[in-house]
Design a protein around this motif. Structure first.
Motif, mmCIF file in Angstrom:
data_model
loop_
_atom_site.group_PDB
_atom_site.id
_atom_site.type_symbol
_atom_site.label_atom_id
_atom_site.label_comp_id
_atom_site.label_asym_id
_atom_site.label_seq_id
_atom_site.Cartn_x
_atom_site.Cartn_y
_atom_site.Cartn_z
ATOM 1 N N TRP A 1 0.735 -1.241 -0.079
ATOM 2 C CA TRP A 1 0.106 0.060 0.004
ATOM 3 C C TRP A 1 0.889 1.366 0.136
ATOM 4 C CZ3 TRP A 1 -1.424 -4.311 3.064
ATOM 5 C CH2 TRP A 1 -2.609 -4.890 2.564
ATOM 6 N N THR A 2 2.030 1.073 0.177
ATOM 7 C CA THR A 2 2.969 2.152 0.366
ATOM 8 C C THR A 2 4.120 2.196 -0.675
ATOM 9 O OG1 THR A 2 4.363 1.442 2.276
ATOM 10 C CG2 THR A 2 2.235 2.856 2.675
ATOM 11 N N ASP A 3 4.372 1.033 -1.519
ATOM 12 C CA ASP A 3 5.495 0.976 -2.303
ATOM 13 C C ASP A 3 5.218 1.945 -3.481
ATOM 14 O OD1 ASP A 3 7.456 -1.038 -3.541
ATOM 15 O OD2 ASP A 3 6.217 -0.431 -5.134
ATOM 16 N N PRO A 4 6.377 2.766 -3.546
ATOM 17 C CA PRO A 4 6.209 4.132 -4.595
ATOM 18 C C PRO A 4 5.613 3.642 -6.034
ATOM 19 C CG PRO A 4 8.257 3.910 -3.374
ATOM 20 C CD PRO A 4 7.785 2.636 -3.238
ATOM 21 N N TYR A 5 5.729 2.308 -6.429
ATOM 22 C CA TYR A 5 5.212 1.762 -7.780
ATOM 23 C C TYR A 5 4.018 1.121 -7.523
ATOM 24 C CZ TYR A 5 4.218 -0.720 -12.055
ATOM 25 O OH TYR A 5 3.867 -1.138 -13.170
ATOM 26 N N ILE A 6 3.798 0.383 -6.563
ATOM 27 C CA ILE A 6 2.765 -0.271 -6.462
ATOM 28 C C ILE A 6 1.336 0.512 -5.804
ATOM 29 C CG2 ILE A 6 1.678 -2.349 -5.285
ATOM 30 C CD1 ILE A 6 4.430 -3.764 -5.166
ATOM 31 N N ALA B 1 7.106 -11.774 -15.617
ATOM 32 C CA ALA B 1 6.663 -10.689 -16.533
ATOM 33 C C ALA B 1 7.639 -10.006 -17.198
ATOM 34 C CB ALA B 1 5.625 -9.793 -15.463
ATOM 35 N N PRO B 2 7.898 -10.379 -18.407
ATOM 36 C CA PRO B 2 8.863 -9.570 -19.204
ATOM 37 C C PRO B 2 8.693 -8.309 -19.399
ATOM 38 C CG PRO B 2 7.515 -11.271 -20.333
ATOM 39 C CD PRO B 2 7.155 -11.385 -19.080
ATOM 40 N N ALA B 3 7.353 -7.946 -19.724
ATOM 41 C CA ALA B 3 7.043 -6.477 -19.970
ATOM 42 C C ALA B 3 6.632 -5.541 -18.929
ATOM 43 C CB ALA B 3 5.862 -6.377 -20.995
ATOM 44 N N GLY B 4 6.666 -6.113 -17.812
ATOM 45 C CA GLY B 4 6.344 -5.427 -16.402
ATOM 46 C C GLY B 4 4.889 -5.768 -15.956
ATOM 47 N N GLY B 5 4.203 -5.035 -15.086
ATOM 48 C CA GLY B 5 2.983 -5.362 -14.618
ATOM 49 C C GLY B 5 2.603 -4.733 -13.423
ATOM 50 N N PHE B 6 1.736 -5.464 -12.665
ATOM 51 C CA PHE B 6 1.242 -4.726 -11.272
ATOM 52 C C PHE B 6 2.174 -4.469 -10.381
ATOM 53 C CE2 PHE B 6 0.027 -5.307 -7.070
ATOM 54 C CZ PHE B 6 -1.109 -4.555 -6.867
ATOM 55 N N TRP B 7 3.549 -5.515 -10.344
ATOM 56 C CA TRP B 7 4.554 -5.558 -9.183
ATOM 57 C C TRP B 7 5.679 -4.532 -9.483
ATOM 58 C CZ3 TRP B 7 3.642 -7.331 -4.614
ATOM 59 C CH2 TRP B 7 2.697 -8.395 -4.359
ATOM 60 N N ASP B 8 5.820 -4.249 -10.805
ATOM 61 C CA ASP B 8 6.904 -3.376 -11.147
ATOM 62 C C ASP B 8 6.674 -2.948 -12.588
ATOM 63 O OD1 ASP B 8 9.731 -2.467 -10.269
ATOM 64 O OD2 ASP B 8 9.948 -2.881 -12.418
ATOM 65 N N ALA B 9 7.255 -1.790 -13.011
ATOM 66 C CA ALA B 9 7.113 -1.277 -14.502
ATOM 67 C C ALA B 9 7.995 -2.039 -15.487
ATOM 68 C CB ALA B 9 7.503 0.064 -14.567
ATOM 69 N N GLY B 10 9.214 -2.470 -15.074
ATOM 70 C CA GLY B 10 10.061 -3.445 -15.883
ATOM 71 C C GLY B 10 9.901 -4.898 -15.771
ATOM 72 N N LYS B 11 10.606 -5.728 -16.194
ATOM 73 C CA LYS B 11 10.308 -7.310 -16.209
ATOM 74 C C LYS B 11 10.781 -7.521 -14.860
ATOM 75 C CE LYS B 11 15.219 -8.371 -17.786
ATOM 76 N NZ LYS B 11 15.878 -9.267 -18.632
#
Length: 278
Positions: free
Chosen positions: A22-27, A181-191
């Motif tokens: 809930w506080t992770d900068p990306y998530i 996730a090679p193209a990123g997703g919910f957890w991170d913008a990168g793979k």
């Protein structure tokens, strides 16, 4: 070699990690998207369920009273309640959700903060806590929070919340899975590579959902907890805090894609003081 360094042991009961979804900068950006998706139960319940919960809450509120929403997110409940004439305060530690709420619902008082550590210093006629948030905390933190809620309520004030029932134990099972996730997703913008693990603690009536995230930038470790209750247990917890009029309500919602459909809603009223209680 990186995979071998993962901490994949069973967490201790209600173990906390440095990382928080809930506080992770990306998530937290991703969580806000889920909050605002009217067809998703991923962070808040979908719009149809929110409307049913508000319809359930309203008959238990005094007209034009002061209400506190714990874990308010982007203001799905607070905005509606304010429009219906209530004086509303919301608190959440997801910075992006609070920023969104402040920009769109200026007549509601929003606080960015941890309601366990920094409970608002005000009096309220009602407190709500929706989405089974009470079960994400250890019993010690839960009791600390309930005391603060009780003390913040005016005489005849009401606390309305939901928790998972014991049926959660049949809905979930222990296990683990990998996701790349090679193209990123919910957890991170990168793979990224994600190990998800579910652990059951039947003696504590709790589930732990543990996530190990590997990205190009390093590793992160998250744990999310779900505590479930019998009707007798949650009633006793509330009575031990000082609440005296407690009612339990089931089947408020239809089937949904939340963690489980096995929830119950509780209305706990603060009556006049009784000897031996707060």
């Amino acid at each position: 070699m990186i995979i071998q360094t993962l901490k994949d042991n069973r967490p201790t009961i209600f173990e906390k990690t440095d990382c928080n979804i809930w506080t992770d900068p990306y998530i937290q950006h991703q969580m806000l998207k889920e909050h605002l998706n009217p067809e998703s139960d991923g962070a808040s319940r979908k719009k149809e369920s929110v409307e049913k919960i508000i319809d359930f809450i309203l008959p238990n509120l005094k007209s034009k009273s002061h209400l506190l929403d714990l874990g308010c997110g982007p203001g799905l409940y607070t905005s509606v309640l304010q429009e219906k004439g209530y004086l509303v305060t919301g608190i959440d530690f997801n910075k992006k959700s609070i920023e969104y709420a402040k920009n769109r619902h200026r007549k509601v008082s929003y606080i960015e903060g941890d309601y366990i550590k920094n409970y608002p210093n005000s009096k309220f006629d009602a407190v709500i806590m929706i989405y089974c948030d009470l079960g994400t905390h250890s019993d010690n933190d839960r009791d600390k929070l309930l005391i603060n809620i009780y003390n913040s309520l005016e005489k005849d004030g009401v606390f309305i919340f939901d928790v998972f029932t014991e049926a959660l134990a049949a809905d979930k099972q222990e296990g683990k899975s990998w996701n790349y996730a090679p193209a990123g997703g919910f957890w991170d913008a990168g793979k990224y590579l994600l190990l998800s693990e579910t652990f059951h603690y039947p003696q504590n009536k709790a589930f732990a959902y543990q996530y190990h995230l590997i990205t190009n930038h390093g590793q992160k470790h998250f744990i999310v907890w779900d505590r479930y209750y019998s009707e007798e247990e949650i009633t006793l917890v509330m009575k031990n805090t000082g609440f005296r009029e407690i009612t339990i309500h089931k089947n408020i919602l239809d089937s949904n894609n939340f963690t489980s459909n096995s929830e119950m809603f509780i209305i706990a009223k603060k009556m006049k003081k009784v000897d031996g209680f707060i």
